[in-house]
Motif scaffolding. Structure first.
Motif, PDB file in Angstrom:
ATOM      1  N   ILE A  20      27.221  16.208  71.318  1.00  0.00           N
ATOM      2  CA  ILE A  20      28.509  16.865  71.581  1.00  0.00           C
ATOM      3  C   ILE A  20      29.338  16.953  70.300  1.00  0.00           C
ATOM      4  CG2 ILE A  20      30.714  16.645  72.788  1.00  0.00           C
ATOM      5  CD1 ILE A  20      29.200  15.452  75.134  1.00  0.00           C
ATOM      6  N   ALA A  23      27.854  19.469  67.975  1.00  0.00           N
ATOM      7  CA  ALA A  23      28.124  20.832  68.448  1.00  0.00           C
ATOM      8  C   ALA A  23      29.542  21.263  68.089  1.00  0.00           C
ATOM      9  CB  ALA A  23      27.910  20.902  69.961  1.00  0.00           C
ATOM     10  N   GLU A  24      30.507  20.352  68.255  1.00  0.00           N
ATOM     11  CA  GLU A  24      31.892  20.678  67.913  1.00  0.00           C
ATOM     12  C   GLU A  24      32.036  20.966  66.420  1.00  0.00           C
ATOM     13  OE1 GLU A  24      34.194  17.382  69.237  1.00  0.00           O
ATOM     14  OE2 GLU A  24      34.141  17.971  71.356  1.00  0.00           O
ATOM     15  N   PHE A  28      29.104  25.278  67.940  1.00  0.00           N
ATOM     16  CA  PHE A  28      28.159  25.719  68.965  1.00  0.00           C
ATOM     17  C   PHE A  28      28.383  24.920  70.247  1.00  0.00           C
ATOM     18  CE2 PHE A  28      25.122  26.553  65.214  1.00  0.00           C
ATOM     19  CZ  PHE A  28      25.620  27.842  65.065  1.00  0.00           C
ATOM     20  N   SER A  29      27.698  25.321  71.303  1.00  0.00           N
ATOM     21  CA  SER A  29      27.728  24.559  72.550  1.00  0.00           C
ATOM     22  C   SER A  29      26.728  23.415  72.443  1.00  0.00           C
ATOM     23  CB  SER A  29      27.369  25.450  73.733  1.00  0.00           C
ATOM     24  OG  SER A  29      26.006  25.844  73.661  1.00  0.00           O
ATOM     25  N   PRO A  30      26.940  22.309  73.168  1.00  0.00           N
ATOM     26  CA  PRO A  30      25.970  21.206  73.143  1.00  0.00           C
ATOM     27  C   PRO A  30      24.571  21.640  73.568  1.00  0.00           C
ATOM     28  CG  PRO A  30      28.040  20.460  74.089  1.00  0.00           C
ATOM     29  CD  PRO A  30      28.159  21.942  73.922  1.00  0.00           C
ATOM     30  N   SER A  31      24.501  22.566  74.524  1.00  0.00           N
ATOM     31  CA  SER A  31      23.176  23.015  74.970  1.00  0.00           C
ATOM     32  C   SER A  31      22.447  23.772  73.869  1.00  0.00           C
ATOM     33  CB  SER A  31      23.313  23.907  76.214  1.00  0.00           C
ATOM     34  OG  SER A  31      24.080  25.060  75.923  1.00  0.00           O
TER      35      SER A  31
END
Length: 309
Positions: A20, A23-24, A28-31
């Protein structure tokens, strides 16, 4: 073939500790980050992450791959900023992190000059504490950082960052015009021990610099108000509520009822510098921005002296 984006995702996870957080930092998104890692594991044929409670840890092979990845990404960054860039035409996008007074005193004039030139540079600016600026440049979230280093509160710079000092920024004590110190040209720390202060928040570098003034006297300043904005400090000094230690860089014109008195023995000053990753040293954009900031800082127009409005 190993994907560069997957290596970047793995390096970000190692640095930030969780998918997470990585990603931040990457935007991007965590997925999406998880998919990059799965792609890397599929290409390599081995696991690079293992779950530990609610977080993740890199496996031994994951750590080795992340280390290789950082070197590859650094070389790629150096390639893009030098061989693939036109040295005579600074262009592209740069991310700059700066403390707020430098935003006013240095970044603003620099952006104005770029806007009036033919340089095709797009610069985004984020105002943050110097420690955060160093961290963001170090981990690749930003390209440049304007930082300050108080003579009493040293700033740690990682080895893979280059640092250039631009100027010295002196800080004065601001007092109301009716204050007994207002007519003095200078003041020593012992004369300030009984004052009521407004300060930047607890833990901020400028707050630590204020505390250090009184360290040799065995006293702690009587801080009544904490606020991150020096403009607020000036306003409250004008109202006679408190005194404040405010640097000259980017300082707005002082109201008629506010006097600036220089602190001596020792003089309160901070060095203002520019940091970037060493892999970006030859970047035309970095060099152009650094030259402009160097010129503005050297001109002396970014700061107000003690007796100036």
């Amino acid at each position: 073939m190993i994907d560069i984006g997957s290596l970047r995702a793995l390096a970000a996870i190692e640095q930030h500790g969780t998918v997470i957080a990585a990603a931040e930092a990457m935007g991007f998104s965590p997925s999406a980050v998880s998919q990059q890692v799965k792609k890397l594991e599929k290409e390599g044929g081995f696991a690079v992450l293992e779950r530990r409670g609610r977080g993740v840890l890199l496996t031994e092979r994951g750590l080795a791959l992340a280390a290789y990845g950082r070197r590859i990404l650094a070389e790629l960054e150096e390639l893009e900023s030098t061989l693939l860039a036109d040295p005579d035409k600074p262009s592209g996008s740069l991310r700059l992190v700066s403390f707020s007074t430098a935003c006013r005193g240095l970044v603003g004039p620099m952006l104005a000059r770029i806007g009036q030139s033919e340089a095709a540079l797009e610069i985004s600016v984020l105002a943050e504490d110097p420690r955060e600026a160093v961290a963001r440049v170090a981990n690749g979230e930003a390209d440049l950082g304007l930082v300050h280093n108080w003579n009493s509160v040293p700033l740690v710079i990682p080895e893979h960052l280059a640092l250039e000092w631009l100027c010295e920024d002196v800080a004065d004590v601001l007092v109301h015009g009716s204050h007994p110190l207002a007519k003095q040209s200078s003041v020593e720390p012992a004369e300030l021990v009984d004052e009521r202060w407004i300060s930047t928040p607890d833990g901020a570098i400028c707050n630590e610099a204020l505390l250090r003034i009184f360290a040799d006297l065995g006293r702690v300043p009587d801080i009544r108000i904490y606020d991150p904005d020096f403009a607020t400090h000036i306003a409250l000094v004008e109202q006679g509520v408190a005194v404040a230690l405010v640097p000259r860089l980017g300082r707005p014109a002082l109201p008629p009822d506010v006097a600036a008195v220089q602190v001596v023995k020792p003089v309160q000053a901070r060095q203002v510098g520019l940091v970037h990753r060493r892999t970006m040293t030859a970047s035309p954009g970095i060099r152009h921005v650094a030259a402009l900031l160097r010129e503005i800082a050297g001109s002396g127009v970014a700061a107000n002296g003690p007796g100036e409005p």
